[in-house]
Design a protein around this motif. Structure first.
Motif, short mmCIF file in Angstrom:
data_model
loop_
_atom_site.label_atom_id
_atom_site.label_comp_id
_atom_site.label_asym_id
_atom_site.label_seq_id
_atom_site.Cartn_x
_atom_site.Cartn_y
_atom_site.Cartn_z
N ALA A 6 44.70 -12.25 123.54
CA ALA A 6 45.45 -13.04 124.52
C ALA A 6 44.56 -13.39 125.72
O ALA A 6 44.65 -14.48 126.28
CB ALA A 6 46.69 -12.29 124.98
N ALA A 7 43.70 -12.45 126.12
CA ALA A 7 42.79 -12.70 127.25
C ALA A 7 41.74 -13.75 126.90
O ALA A 7 41.16 -14.37 127.79
CB ALA A 7 42.10 -11.40 127.67
N LEU A 8 41.49 -13.93 125.61
CA LEU A 8 40.51 -14.92 125.16
C LEU A 8 41.17 -16.22 124.73
O LEU A 8 40.58 -17.03 124.02
CB LEU A 8 39.71 -14.34 123.97
N GLY A 9 42.39 -16.44 125.20
CA GLY A 9 43.15 -17.60 124.78
C GLY A 9 42.50 -18.93 125.10
O GLY A 9 42.73 -19.92 124.41
N GLY A 10 41.68 -18.97 126.13
CA GLY A 10 41.03 -20.23 126.50
C GLY A 10 39.69 -20.45 125.82
O GLY A 10 39.04 -21.47 126.04
N VAL A 11 39.28 -19.49 124.98
CA VAL A 11 37.98 -19.57 124.31
C VAL A 11 38.16 -20.26 122.95
O VAL A 11 39.20 -20.10 122.29
CB VAL A 11 37.39 -18.16 124.14
N ASP A 12 37.16 -21.00 122.52
CA ASP A 12 37.19 -21.66 121.22
C ASP A 12 37.61 -20.67 120.15
O ASP A 12 37.00 -19.61 119.98
CB ASP A 12 35.79 -22.21 120.91
N VAL A 13 38.66 -20.99 119.41
CA VAL A 13 39.23 -20.06 118.44
C VAL A 13 38.22 -19.65 117.37
O VAL A 13 38.31 -18.55 116.80
CB VAL A 13 40.51 -20.67 117.80
N ASP A 14 37.23 -20.51 117.11
CA ASP A 14 36.25 -20.20 116.07
C ASP A 14 35.28 -19.09 116.47
O ASP A 14 34.64 -18.49 115.60
CB ASP A 14 35.44 -21.46 115.70
#
Length: 226
Positions: free
Chosen positions: A128-136
């Motif tokens: 959830a904290a990495l929600g803004g990071v490219d999903v790949d």
């Protein structure tokens, strides 16, 4: 049906109260005191003052028990912070702290993902904290942090075990083998190694872990920003 989904048998008041949680807590106490070799369904039953066969209504195999023990400790790992970098740092630090509270965990983490409810909650908080990071690249990022932590704590635990086995702490070990290294360095075959050993900073485990983690997070930030 996995152990996480399988219902527990109803407790029988005439007998000593029992539950998966009580079984797992007893197993963790045994492992904390004497390592994983101290854990078996028979020994856990003895610690709970019940017959071994009663445990099989709750746990079918020792592997299930180990899975439950690992997930119980994952409940102690609660990554938190503002933004992905703080959360990843918290993930690394709280995982390391949990391993040092439960040395046996160093032998069980890694490999296939843990699927228990506490492990899933830990993963959800991090992702959830990495929600803004490219999903790949989300999973490679988390895997890199996990790999760093696992490698670091296994080395730290190995050092602790070596101290117990030899009766020598790190400083005593260095004093014992120092003359050998000086003789070896005097041959001139290892100039780079000699320079680092003689002139480099000698950091403790906490400092080494923190600096290495900073290097890793800096690299992740540079890749994400780029």
């Amino acid at each position: 049906m996995l152990v996480w989904e399988r219902p527990e048998p109803p407790d029988r008041p005439v007998l000593a109260p029992l539950s998966r949680e009580r079984i797992v807590r007893a197993a963790i106490r045994l492992a904390d005191a004497d390592g994983l070799e101290a854990v078996s369904l028979r020994k856990v039953a003895a610690a709970l003052d019940v017959g071994p066969m009663r445990l099989y209504g709750y746990i079918a195999t020792k592997d299930e028990l180990l899975d439950l023990m690992v997930d119980a400790v994952y409940g102690e790992i609660r990554p938190a912070g503002d933004g992905w970098r703080e959360v990843l740092r918290s993930l690394a630090e709280t995982t390391r702290q949990a391993v040092h509270r439960h040395e046996w965990l160093a032998d069980l983490i890694g490999g296939r993902p843990q699927l228990g409810p506490n492990a899933l909650a830990r993963g959800e908080a991090v992702l959830a904290a990495l929600g803004g990071v490219d999903v790949d690249i989300v999973m490679p990022v988390v895997t890199a942090v996990d790999a760093y932590v696992i490698g670091a704590v296994r080395r730290e635990i190995a050092e602790q075990r070596a101290e117990r086995a030899t009766g020598m702490d790190k400083q005593q070990w260095q004093v014992t083998f120092g003359p050998y290294l000086e003789r070896t360095f005097a041959t001139g075959q290892f100039p780079a190694l000699a320079t680092v050993v003689r002139e480099g900073a000698h950091l403790d485990a906490d400092e080494t872990f923190r600096i290495g983690l900073d290097f890793l997070l800096d690299g992740i930030e540079a890749r994400i920003s780029g």
